[in-house]
Design an enzyme around this catalytic site. Structure first.
Site, PDB file in Angstrom:
ATOM      1  N   ALA A  14      52.775 -21.995 103.027  1.00  0.00           N
ATOM      2  CA  ALA A  14      51.784 -21.870 104.099  1.00  0.00           C
ATOM      3  C   ALA A  14      51.917 -22.966 105.149  1.00  0.00           C
ATOM      4  O   ALA A  14      52.027 -22.690 106.350  1.00  0.00           O
ATOM      5  CB  ALA A  14      50.383 -21.881 103.492  1.00  0.00           C
ATOM      6  N   THR A  36      63.874 -20.591  97.706  1.00  0.00           N
ATOM      7  CA  THR A  36      63.949 -19.143  97.479  1.00  0.00           C
ATOM      8  C   THR A  36      64.172 -18.483  98.825  1.00  0.00           C
ATOM      9  O   THR A  36      63.287 -18.493  99.692  1.00  0.00           O
ATOM     10  CB  THR A  36      62.652 -18.622  96.844  1.00  0.00           C
ATOM     11  OG1 THR A  36      62.394 -19.347  95.642  1.00  0.00           O
ATOM     12  CG2 THR A  36      62.748 -17.138  96.532  1.00  0.00           C
ATOM     13  N   ALA A  78      54.439 -32.293  96.334  1.00  0.00           N
ATOM     14  CA  ALA A  78      54.499 -33.747  96.185  1.00  0.00           C
ATOM     15  C   ALA A  78      55.022 -34.130  94.806  1.00  0.00           C
ATOM     16  O   ALA A  78      54.962 -33.350  93.848  1.00  0.00           O
ATOM     17  CB  ALA A  78      53.115 -34.355  96.404  1.00  0.00           C
ATOM     18  N   SER A 130      47.260 -33.652 109.339  1.00  0.00           N
ATOM     19  CA  SER A 130      45.920 -33.150 109.027  1.00  0.00           C
ATOM     20  C   SER A 130      45.588 -31.946 109.884  1.00  0.00           C
ATOM     21  O   SER A 130      45.958 -31.858 111.046  1.00  0.00           O
ATOM     22  CB  SER A 130      44.862 -34.238 109.261  1.00  0.00           C
ATOM     23  OG  SER A 130      43.572 -33.736 108.974  1.00  0.00           O
ATOM     24  N   LYS A 184      46.631 -41.560 106.593  1.00  0.00           N
ATOM     25  CA  LYS A 184      46.247 -40.181 106.253  1.00  0.00           C
ATOM     26  C   LYS A 184      45.417 -40.162 104.976  1.00  0.00           C
ATOM     27  O   LYS A 184      44.440 -39.402 104.854  1.00  0.00           O
ATOM     28  CB  LYS A 184      47.495 -39.315 106.072  1.00  0.00           C
ATOM     29  CG  LYS A 184      47.223 -37.881 105.561  1.00  0.00           C
ATOM     30  CD  LYS A 184      46.228 -37.133 106.440  1.00  0.00           C
ATOM     31  CE  LYS A 184      46.225 -35.637 106.184  1.00  0.00           C
ATOM     32  NZ  LYS A 184      45.966 -35.213 104.817  1.00  0.00           N
ATOM     33  N   HIS A 187      41.983 -41.229 105.924  1.00  0.00           N
ATOM     34  CA  HIS A 187      41.389 -40.084 106.634  1.00  0.00           C
ATOM     35  C   HIS A 187      40.775 -39.120 105.632  1.00  0.00           C
ATOM     36  O   HIS A 187      39.634 -38.664 105.785  1.00  0.00           O
ATOM     37  CB  HIS A 187      42.472 -39.377 107.459  1.00  0.00           C
ATOM     38  CG  HIS A 187      42.123 -37.991 107.907  1.00  0.00           C
ATOM     39  ND1 HIS A 187      42.133 -36.895 107.051  1.00  0.00           N
ATOM     40  CD2 HIS A 187      41.744 -37.508 109.110  1.00  0.00           C
ATOM     41  CE1 HIS A 187      41.770 -35.809 107.714  1.00  0.00           C
ATOM     42  NE2 HIS A 187      41.536 -36.156 108.965  1.00  0.00           N
ATOM     43  N   ASN A 188      41.519 -38.806 104.580  1.00  0.00           N
ATOM     44  CA  ASN A 188      41.014 -37.868 103.581  1.00  0.00           C
ATOM     45  C   ASN A 188      39.840 -38.451 102.804  1.00  0.00           C
ATOM     46  O   ASN A 188      38.917 -37.733 102.421  1.00  0.00           O
ATOM     47  CB  ASN A 188      42.134 -37.475 102.618  1.00  0.00           C
ATOM     48  CG  ASN A 188      43.115 -36.492 103.238  1.00  0.00           C
ATOM     49  OD1 ASN A 188      43.225 -36.396 104.459  1.00  0.00           O
ATOM     50  ND2 ASN A 188      43.841 -35.777 102.412  1.00  0.00           N
ATOM     51  N   GLU A 191      36.916 -38.035 104.865  1.00  0.00           N
ATOM     52  CA  GLU A 191      36.591 -36.601 104.800  1.00  0.00           C
ATOM     53  C   GLU A 191      35.747 -36.298 103.555  1.00  0.00           C
ATOM     54  O   GLU A 191      34.767 -35.539 103.631  1.00  0.00           O
ATOM     55  CB  GLU A 191      37.901 -35.815 104.769  1.00  0.00           C
ATOM     56  CG  GLU A 191      37.775 -34.313 104.678  1.00  0.00           C
ATOM     57  CD  GLU A 191      39.144 -33.664 104.557  1.00  0.00           C
ATOM     58  OE1 GLU A 191      39.326 -32.836 103.631  1.00  0.00           O
ATOM     59  OE2 GLU A 191      40.037 -33.997 105.356  1.00  0.00           O
TER      60      GLU A 191
END
Length: 484
Positions: A14, A36, A78, A130, A184, A187-188, A191
């Site tokens: 995605a 794949t 990851a 993000s 980052k 940032h999370n 959040e």
């Protein structure tokens, strides 16, 4: 294969697929590879006409299709899969080429990877991205680390696809090696805190005031036209307006009350502990998600039928209810300010510890668009750091100091009412406690240090004389000795 692509994307799930499409749409020549090949074929069949793509069946073909200096962006799972892909790419690349990890990597891994890859003459960039799938496709906020040399090559590519705020791309070079992924991560963490504060506000209105989901949705819509204007407030209103197609109930009422997490909030808290920086709002938000997952424990607590607290605030006259909703709004804003202040303090501490030169005003600017915590007041935060008013703490900048003082009565009223009525507000209350602790001239840590010296001879300092002291507590007359 002709080396024509100026950038490549490895991993076409995605996020990777959306990022590849964004790159192609904005005029980049994009090499694409997925382990794949069927996924590569699917991307080409559905979106191949959106720009210039160079699909590859093998990683060697992928690298061969890239013009020098080669730029390969990794969007794979990851951990070990990322390490494997980095090694495979590095074996095929040449000095001066650039590998970009755009996943949610833990910053120590990025530091390790950058050191290993740079030793081979390649550039490695850990880039925080993000905005989710939609952001990757339509314009994310991007936080690249790495060398200045790699940034020169990446800047036109990243600026072409980043979100725009007031016409400026939401991307900036954050600093060396792991700086991008660290920012980052924080940032999370912010959040997490922001989402929990919104959830606590909802809970106070739903259980406390007995309001319907639809009524609360209208409140959030109104709040989005105030200083609270943000993406998270906007989508909260949408969620609360949504009806379940199966039952006709508000959708929020049929969603299991277990909030998942993927690790970045936990990393933020762990790193803050290592740096000795209090991020109380973020940590309580992480623990709140953990509590939501304690299903058996919570079910057992229901069986206990504790006779504590009161039933709620439903009996309030309408005028008082409206006033309390406004109290919640002001408390939410104050607590949100604290979350950002704590997050930026953690970034400052990490920059000092790891030797990163991080422009906090730039960080606030690139968070204004594309990312999940994008909000109107980030302009104020950027201005405060730009002017130097927030260099010690965001809370001390005049605009935010005034906002906290204005919200003070509401903040305390919300926390005290919630405690009285048994509605948990961990982030509201911990944010207020942090604020009160920060502005206290003297904290009870003096007693704690006395206790530490008593049982462990850990020593202490005095307020009236320099040096380090220890009291011989076991001696009858309690003699004090100066150790230095």
């Amino acid at each position: 294969m002709t080396a024509e692509a100026n950038v490549g994307v490895v991993g076409l799930a995605a996020m990777g697929g959306s990022l590849a499409r964004n790159l192609a749409y904005h005029g980049n020549k994009v090499a694409v590879f997925n382990r794949t090949y069927a996924r590569t074929e699917k991307l080409m069949a559905e979106h191949g006409d959106e720009g210039e793509f160079f699909p590859a069946k093998t990683l060697a073909e992928f690298v061969a299709s890239l013009a020098k200096p080669r730029v390969a962006i990794i969007m794979v799972k990851a951990g070990a899969p990322t390490d494997t892909m980095i090694d495979q790419l590095a074996d095929l690349m040449e000095p001066g080429d650039i590998i970009v990890d755009a996943g949610n990597a833990h910053f120590p891994d990025t530091i390790r990877r950058e050191k290993a890859i740079s030793a081979r003459g390649l550039h490695f960039v850990g880039c925080g991205v993000s905005g989710g799938e939609e952001g990757a496709l339509k314009g994310p906020s991007m936080m690249p680390g790495g060398s200045e040399e790699s940034w020169k090559a990446l800047k036109p590519i990243f600026e072409s696809i980043a979100a725009k705020a007031e016409g400026k791309p939401c991307v900036a070079h954050i600093g060396e090696n792991g700086a991008g992924h660290f920012v980052k991560m924080v940032h999370n963490g912010i959040e997490y805190s922001d989402m929990q504060l919104i959830a606590e506000s909802y809970d106070l209105m739903r259980r406390g005031l007995g309001m319907t989901a639809e009524e609360i949705a209208d409140v959030f819509e109104a709040w989005n036209a105030t200083e609270l204007n943000s993406y998270l407030i906007e989508i909260t209103a949408d969620i609360l307006h949504e009806k379940d197609k199966k039952t006709g109930k508000p959708l929020v009422d049929v969603i299991v009350d277990h909030a998942g997490m993927k690790g970045t909030g936990t990393w933020t808290v762990q790193s803050a502990l290592d740096l000795a920086v209090p991020v109380t709002g973020i940590s309580e938000a992480v623990f709140a998600r953990g509590l939501s997952d304690q299903t058996e424990l919570r079910e057992e607590a229901q069986k206990q039928d504790f006779q504590v607290g009161r039933s709620g605030l439903e009996g309030m006259p309408l005028e008082e209810r409206q006033a309390f909703v406004n109290n919640i709004r002001e408390a939410l804003y104050a607590s949100k300010i604290v979350a950002y202040a704590q997050g930026f303090n953690e970034i400052q501490a990490a920059a000092k510890a790891y030797g990163w030169d991080i422009d906090l005003a730039a960080v606030a600017r690139i968070w204004r668009g594309g990312c999940i915590i994008r909000a109107k007041f980030l302009n104020r935060i950027s201005d405060a750091f730009e002017s130097g008013e927030a260099n010690v703490s965001l809370l001390f900048a005049p605009y935010f100091k005034d906002a906290l003082e204005t919200a003070d009565h509401s903040w305390r009223r919300v926390v005290s009412r919630a405690v009285n009525f048994g509605i948990p507000v961990p982030v509201f209350s911990s944010s207020l406690a942090y604020f009160d602790g920060l502005r206290s001239k003297r904290l009870p840590a003096c007693l704690i240090q006395g206790q530490r010296d008593y049982f462990g001879a850990h020593t202490y300092q005095r307020v009236d004389e320099p040096g380090v002291f220890h009291t011989l507590w076991a001696e009858k007359d309690r003699p004090e000795i100066k150790e230095s």
